[in-house]
Design an enzyme around this catalytic site. Sequence first.
Site, PDB file in Angstrom:
ATOM      1  CG  ASP A   9       4.347   9.890   5.198  1.00  0.00           C
ATOM      2  OD1 ASP A   9       3.941  10.175   4.065  1.00  0.00           O
ATOM      3  OD2 ASP A   9       5.530  10.037   5.558  1.00  0.00           O
ATOM      4  CG  ASP A  55       9.073   9.564   8.224  1.00  0.00           C
ATOM      5  OD1 ASP A  55       9.198   9.322   7.028  1.00  0.00           O
ATOM      6  OD2 ASP A  55      10.029   9.879   8.967  1.00  0.00           O
ATOM      7  CD  GLU A  73       1.982  11.998   0.326  1.00  0.00           C
ATOM      8  OE1 GLU A  73       2.074  12.942   1.117  1.00  0.00           O
ATOM      9  OE2 GLU A  73       2.968  11.461  -0.186  1.00  0.00           O
TER      10      GLU A  73
END
Lengths: 167, 167
Positions: free
Chosen positions: A7, A141, A68
Amino acid sequence: MRVLGIDCGGEYTGYGVVELCSEEELVCLTCGAIRLSPRQPLARRLTRIYDELGILISEHRPGEVAIEEVFYALNVKSALKLGQVRGVAMLAAAAAGLEVAEYSPLTIKSSVVGYGRADKQQVQHMVTRLLRLPEPPEPMDASDALAIAICHLHTAGTLQRQRAAAR
Amino acid sequence: MRVLGIDCGGEYTGYGVVELCSEEELVCLTCGAIRLSPRQPLARRLTRIYDELGILISEHRPGEVAIEEVFYALNVKSALKLGQVRGVAMLAAAAAGLEVAEYSPLTIKSSVVGYGRADKQQVQHMVTRLLRLPEPPEPMDASDALAIAICHLHTAGTLQRQRAAAR
């Protein structure tokens, strides 16, 4: 099948390695976040991300990497910061010969919570349950990175079953 | 003093190595642009930038690297793309142990053309004259990269003279 979820963020970059042990059992091998001090020169910060991800990959030997997809950011400045970290993370995966899969936030949330507009707390709650963790992964996170890895394992599992059914 | 200037871009990344031979003489050792095919996977494109910059550095052995500071971009999507390339370029410099200096577009244009709002053609024209090139460097990204390197040499020269005057 073992996946490293990343992330990316301008300040914290979360990571999580998840293994699919049997058809149903997901196990968290490690998770955490790399924090970049804004006082360090940018090149040194990026080198740290690259090196730490490299160590993580060589220690846990994931077979694939998932990150992502980003379509929007708060503003151009944050998009630029995020892009710099993202570029370096993809390079670290490629340097280890690993493919990088990208998932939209909507796909990740749908896959983990069953609802594309879920908030970070809901994602953290479901990640904790799915991985049977004694407590919620911190910081947020790290939890997001685990969600990305779980999403990839779900998607890859579905693809395998589809292929098997087509045979 | 030998400087590698890098002009990062989503599709073309320009580079140029400039050496200050005597107090007045600037020499272009190489320049060009790395073109990334949008059809290749992102991780492979970023790996190519990293590898090509690494080869360039080991062949031409610059002592420093200069890149453009970015404060704005057309939109968030292009900022993200640019950030990815920029992160990888800074990593390539750091991997070779080189410091990275950043200059705003205004500083670069003022330094090369004497006018902060100069257009790309004016920059190209002045780069050609300052480096005594037989013809304008192409593509424009190569010319921009040379301008960044020249800007760094000018700035470093001024700093040196200031330090000498202060002694």
